[in-house]
Design a protein around this motif. Structure first.
Motif, PDB file in Angstrom:
ATOM      1  N   GLU A  87       2.728   7.260  -8.616  1.00 51.47           N
ATOM      2  CA  GLU A  87       2.692   6.423  -9.808  1.00 51.47           C
ATOM      3  C   GLU A  87       4.077   5.911 -10.182  1.00 51.47           C
ATOM      4  O   GLU A  87       4.219   4.772 -10.661  1.00 51.47           O
ATOM      5  CB  GLU A  87       2.070   7.205 -10.959  1.00 51.47           C
ATOM      6  N   LEU A  88       5.104   6.741  -9.961  1.00 56.51           N
ATOM      7  CA  LEU A  88       6.470   6.292 -10.227  1.00 56.51           C
ATOM      8  C   LEU A  88       6.846   5.143  -9.301  1.00 56.51           C
ATOM      9  O   LEU A  88       7.411   4.122  -9.744  1.00 56.51           O
ATOM     10  CB  LEU A  88       7.451   7.455 -10.061  1.00 56.51           C
ATOM     11  N   GLU A  89       6.531   5.288  -8.011  1.00 51.45           N
ATOM     12  CA  GLU A  89       6.815   4.217  -7.051  1.00 51.45           C
ATOM     13  C   GLU A  89       6.050   2.950  -7.428  1.00 51.45           C
ATOM     14  O   GLU A  89       6.600   1.840  -7.383  1.00 51.45           O
ATOM     15  CB  GLU A  89       6.427   4.684  -5.635  1.00 51.45           C
ATOM     16  N   THR A 139      -1.363  -0.864  -4.347  1.00 51.72           N
ATOM     17  CA  THR A 139      -2.558  -0.035  -4.225  1.00 51.72           C
ATOM     18  C   THR A 139      -2.127   1.380  -3.837  1.00 51.72           C
ATOM     19  O   THR A 139      -1.263   1.549  -2.967  1.00 51.72           O
ATOM     20  CB  THR A 139      -3.504  -0.584  -3.140  1.00 51.72           C
ATOM     21  N   LEU A 140      -2.720   2.384  -4.473  1.00 52.52           N
ATOM     22  CA  LEU A 140      -2.397   3.783  -4.188  1.00 52.52           C
ATOM     23  C   LEU A 140      -3.539   4.449  -3.424  1.00 52.52           C
ATOM     24  O   LEU A 140      -4.703   4.257  -3.758  1.00 52.52           O
ATOM     25  CB  LEU A 140      -2.154   4.561  -5.487  1.00 52.52           C
ATOM     26  N   ILE A 175       3.661  -1.282   3.932  1.00 55.07           N
ATOM     27  CA  ILE A 175       3.053   0.024   3.661  1.00 55.07           C
ATOM     28  C   ILE A 175       4.149   1.067   3.484  1.00 55.07           C
ATOM     29  O   ILE A 175       5.089   1.147   4.288  1.00 55.07           O
ATOM     30  CB  ILE A 175       2.110   0.454   4.798  1.00 55.07           C
ATOM     31  N   ILE A 176       4.038   1.847   2.410  1.00 51.16           N
ATOM     32  CA  ILE A 176       4.920   3.007   2.190  1.00 51.16           C
ATOM     33  C   ILE A 176       4.084   4.234   2.511  1.00 51.16           C
ATOM     34  O   ILE A 176       3.072   4.499   1.846  1.00 51.16           O
ATOM     35  CB  ILE A 176       5.433   3.048   0.743  1.00 51.16           C
ATOM     36  N   LEU A 177       4.483   4.982   3.519  1.00 55.11           N
ATOM     37  CA  LEU A 177       3.629   6.008   4.107  1.00 55.11           C
ATOM     38  C   LEU A 177       4.293   7.373   4.091  1.00 55.11           C
ATOM     39  O   LEU A 177       5.338   7.578   4.714  1.00 55.11           O
ATOM     40  CB  LEU A 177       3.301   5.596   5.551  1.00 55.11           C
ATOM     41  N   LEU A 194       0.857  -1.184   0.000  1.00 55.20           N
ATOM     42  CA  LEU A 194       0.000   0.000   0.000  1.00 55.20           C
ATOM     43  C   LEU A 194       0.893   1.234   0.000  1.00 55.20           C
ATOM     44  O   LEU A 194       1.732   1.401   0.891  1.00 55.20           O
ATOM     45  CB  LEU A 194      -0.896   0.016   1.238  1.00 55.20           C
ATOM     46  N   ILE A 195       0.729   2.087  -1.009  1.00 58.21           N
ATOM     47  CA  ILE A 195       1.465   3.352  -1.070  1.00 58.21           C
ATOM     48  C   ILE A 195       0.506   4.474  -0.702  1.00 58.21           C
ATOM     49  O   ILE A 195      -0.533   4.658  -1.344  1.00 58.21           O
ATOM     50  CB  ILE A 195       2.036   3.607  -2.477  1.00 58.21           C
ATOM     51  N   VAL A 196       0.851   5.228   0.336  1.00 56.96           N
ATOM     52  CA  VAL A 196       0.038   6.367   0.771  1.00 56.96           C
ATOM     53  C   VAL A 196       0.827   7.636   0.438  1.00 56.96           C
ATOM     54  O   VAL A 196       1.783   7.984   1.133  1.00 56.96           O
ATOM     55  CB  VAL A 196      -0.268   6.295   2.275  1.00 56.96           C
TER      56      VAL A 196
END
Length: 238
Positions: A17-19, A31-32, A51-53, A7-9
């Protein structure tokens, strides 16, 4: 093979979108989410592997989201921010983040960090060996003045009361407890405990020691386990 879910927040659409593109190329399902409050609900209700937060978000900031996540989940969380102040990094790590990445950063570096943290989590939980399998084995446990550390179960209790710890807090406590009465510098602990997954600095050790002390040394007169040796490092007292 099931894809790992990330999950990218992130409220900057171009960065998000690049990540996503880099992670998807490397086999991850992504998931964005851009709104902080919506992302928190998503993180708590859905099953993600990592999760990338981002820190600065509309609706709810990353620190508050992380705090809520850590109440129930201990999956890897990587915080990202354009803010370079040490206090932000220390706060994020103190709340239980596994890593703190400062913008701008290379997408390839982010992928490497994601891979490293997932592999470490798999090693710690046995997820790579297949969840749900049962085996009979002898429980290895350390007992020090009311502090019990169940090594394989990765559980910690103090006078019978279970203490919730993040994966890295447990690793650090276990390492010190298995090597008592020896002083380790912050740099040594960073190398011994974080090892090849080390992307941080000595402040990471300070933050984690502080969090462990808050949990197991509420009454230092009775439960002083981790001692500070000024100018040298830390020592576990038996």
């Amino acid at each position: 093979m099931t894809k790992r879910k990330v999950l990218i927040v992130e409220d900057d659409q171009a960065i998000a979108e690049l990540e996503r593109d880099y992670l998807e190329v490397h086999g991850y399902e992504v998931t964005l989410r851009a709104d902080g409050r919506q992302a928190m609900e998503e993180a708590l209700e859905q099953a993600y592997d990592l999760i990338i937060l981002d820190v600065m978000l509309p609706g709810m900031d990353g620190f508050d989201i992380l705090r809520r996540i850590r109440e129930t989940k201990f999956i890897p969380v990587l915080m990202v921010s354009a803010r370079k102040e040490d206090i932000d990094k220390i706060r994020g790590l103190g709340l239980g983040a596994d890593d703190y990445v400062t913008k701008p950063f290379s997408p390839s570096e982010l992928v490497a960090r994601v891979k490293a943290h997932l592999e470490r989590y798999d090693r710690l939980t046995g997820a790579a060996a297949g969840a749900g399998t049962l085996s009979v084995r002898k429980i290895r446990e350390l007992n020090i003045r009311g502090l019990a550390i169940q090594v394989d179960a990765r559980r910690v209790t103090l006078n019978g009361q279970e203490i919730t710890m993040t994966a890295k807090e447990f690793d650090l406590l276990l390492f010190l407890a298995e090597n008592p009465d020896r002083v380790y510098s912050k740099e040594e602990l960073l190398d011994k405990v974080w090892g090849i997954d080390n992307f941080g600095d000595s402040a990471t050790v300070t933050v984690h020691v502080g969090k462990i002390r808050d949990k197991i040394q509420k009454d230092p007169a009775k439960h002083q386990f981790i001692e500070t040796v000024w100018g040298a490092g830390y020592r576990f007292k038996v």
